[in-house]
Enzyme design. Sequence first.
Site, PDB file in Angstrom:
ATOM      1  N   PHE A 130       9.796   4.274   7.910  1.00 20.16           N
ATOM      2  CA  PHE A 130      10.000   3.273   8.940  1.00 20.16           C
ATOM      3  C   PHE A 130       9.632   1.876   8.478  1.00 20.16           C
ATOM      4  CE2 PHE A 130       9.390   7.227  11.217  1.00 20.16           C
ATOM      5  CZ  PHE A 130      10.518   7.216  12.027  1.00 20.16           C
ATOM      6  N   ASP A 173       5.173   2.903   1.066  1.00 20.86           N
ATOM      7  CA  ASP A 173       6.518   2.685   1.582  1.00 20.86           C
ATOM      8  C   ASP A 173       6.968   3.962   2.260  1.00 20.86           C
ATOM      9  OD1 ASP A 173       8.865   1.481   2.129  1.00 20.86           O
ATOM     10  OD2 ASP A 173       9.744   1.738   0.156  1.00 20.86           O
ATOM     11  N   GLY A 174       7.209   3.891   3.580  1.00 22.40           N
ATOM     12  CA  GLY A 174       7.565   5.092   4.321  1.00 22.40           C
ATOM     13  C   GLY A 174       8.941   4.995   4.913  1.00 22.40           C
ATOM     14  N   THR A 210       7.362  -0.769   5.244  1.00 26.77           N
ATOM     15  CA  THR A 210       6.440  -0.946   4.139  1.00 26.77           C
ATOM     16  C   THR A 210       5.088  -1.405   4.679  1.00 26.77           C
ATOM     17  OG1 THR A 210       8.293  -1.591   2.732  1.00 26.77           O
ATOM     18  CG2 THR A 210       6.089  -2.126   1.932  1.00 26.77           C
ATOM     19  N   VAL A 211       4.003  -0.893   4.086  1.00 25.42           N
ATOM     20  CA  VAL A 211       2.653  -1.230   4.527  1.00 25.42           C
ATOM     21  C   VAL A 211       2.007  -2.129   3.480  1.00 25.42           C
ATOM     22  CG1 VAL A 211       0.411  -0.333   5.239  1.00 25.42           C
ATOM     23  CG2 VAL A 211       2.480   0.975   5.730  1.00 25.42           C
ATOM     24  N   LEU A 255       0.817  -1.211   0.000  1.00 22.95           N
ATOM     25  CA  LEU A 255       0.000   0.000   0.000  1.00 22.95           C
ATOM     26  C   LEU A 255       0.851   1.261   0.000  1.00 22.95           C
ATOM     27  CD1 LEU A 255      -2.670  -1.046   2.672  1.00 22.95           C
ATOM     28  CD2 LEU A 255      -2.927  -1.074   0.190  1.00 22.95           C
ATOM     29  N   ASP A 303       4.892  14.551  12.266  1.00 20.19           N
ATOM     30  CA  ASP A 303       5.066  14.187  10.854  1.00 20.19           C
ATOM     31  C   ASP A 303       3.742  14.375  10.120  1.00 20.19           C
ATOM     32  OD1 ASP A 303       6.564  13.448   8.670  1.00 20.19           O
ATOM     33  OD2 ASP A 303       6.226  11.310   8.923  1.00 20.19           O
TER      34      ASP A 303
END
Length: 632
Positions: free
Chosen positions: A324, A321-322, A326-327, A319, A436
């Site tokens: 911290f 990629d940040g 991956t979702v 969904l 954030d």
Amino acid sequence: MEPKNFFTFTTLLHKGTIIIMITIFTTLTNHSRALDRQYEACVPRTCGNRLNISYPFWISQEQESFCGYPNFEITCKDEEPVLRISNEDYIIKDIFYANSSLLVASAAVYEEKCPTPLHNLSLSRTPFILTSTDTSLFFWYNCTKKPSDYYTYPIDCASNSTNYSFANFHEDILVKVNYSVDSCQNSVYVPVDVHNNGIDVGNLLQMNYTEILKTGFILNWTAHSCSSCEQKKPNVRTKVIIGLSVGFGVMFIMAMIFFIILYRYRKKYAPSSYVSRNISSDPSSVAELEKADKILGVQVFSYTELEEATNHFDSAKELGDGGFGTVYYGKLQDGRAVAVKRLYENNCKRVEQFMNEVEILAHLRHTNLVTLYGCTSRHSRELLLVYEFVSNGTVADHLHGELTKPPLPWATRLNIAIETAFALKYLHASDIIHRDVKTNNILLDNNFSVKVADFGLSRLFPNHVTHVSTAPQGTPGYVDPEYHQCYQLTDKSDVFSFGVVLVELISSMPAVDITRHRHEINLSNLAINKIQNKALHELVDPSLGFESDYKVRKMIYSVAELAFQCLQSDKDLRPSMTTVLDTLKDIQSDGYSKEKAEEFDITDDVGLLKHGPPTPSPDSQTSRKTTPPSSN
């Protein structure tokens, strides 16, 4: 065993215990002396009197290999600390031991007159990982044509009359300006950390690519476990504790042997009426075991269960990629659709962030905050967080991403602003700073209702302090300038970020765009410039009906005024989230309560354009008088 023999045995046992204790003490003393010698050999060193080199790093010319880890060997070359990573030399510019990170730059950039990176950085089989703050600088070699509509950094030594080589940020921007990257024979990317090096984004265009490479990039190291994050000198107290612990342990074992023999002796010679008693199990211990399926009140999932829910973390189910992790989209056995965040590394820092997010979200309940369903154990194979799945993408997707068609109408955008402010007000009332806030972290459901997400950077804010000192983190374009300069985090840092979100809702522009004029790369600077020069119409998304709909135009002017207040560089001039929410509600109420366009006075003299920047809000915690600059 006869009584006489029994007492003879106990006497020998007692003497044996004394001998063992003396042996243990002698061994511990010798071991402590060896540790002292090792410690003296491993005291921190410097290379060129610039950096303090200490565990887990070690200098090969001066120290033994036991002073650090093999992959952390530093060579002092020309009074510069050089670390070899993947068969390449990197100069260490700084080491941040508290954060387990270091700033490095390729040694070739300093040694070669015209450095030309020829391959991507490989960190496999190394203890290092890139951080989320690093940006990629792309290098394109032997291209048949030069980009005409986008600024690039020329590489003269790799160019000639027929082939052109250059560098640029953001590969996708070249596609937007209709440049065919297929015309280039080769391309590589190099990480750089321009945001945390004190470089204003606007100054990047005045630098050459070599200067940019010299800024270096940040690496985190993950070689050691939490139990060995520091190397400490074994002191006398530690030695005594170790000695006593071992001694008492031996004595306990000897005592157990003694009582076992005594029990057998008594059993043989005692009356047959000797009765043992049963010990009932403690009910409280059973209750504790039943609680083992929860952490801080949220459900604990097994790694296997979440692996199956995401089809073994199938890349097709990603969904996002940040910074911290991956979702992934997943579906639990009970039918619930979930978003599973898979943290990148299971190390000290990640465990801290993991427990931080669990601790914060476990106690929060708000309609505009994403719900945490559960997590894996901190001792799991991987650290995973399980959230409710929010199906309609992010606000960023709808403003300038993949879901821009059809564009969001103004009524929906204003409602998004109100619900996001509602969530942030709730967080601040709970003594929590998100830090954030950005459109990528504002999720939307099918009814376009807001779910604020991603608390990996959040911090609990103690009631008795006015700010928290912490190294700047967050996303470029949204970071409070005062926080970035002074390392002081307050709830007004979230207010600044929310001001950028308001401008995005008005303009549909991203927070950072390097294709804009160098003074307007940051959307906050662009917005302040347009508002102060009475050119708000140049900022507004044309699809909102700013020129044709008087109600919309009035509300956009008011929201722009509020955004201007939120974006003040001095935090004391910014309103609180409570004031922001109340103002947005008033704008919505006033805007849609008017039935006739004639009742609106739409001129450039509205709001802040008439009165200039705001004075400090009543709720500002300040002890000094500030005179704001004139908006003209």
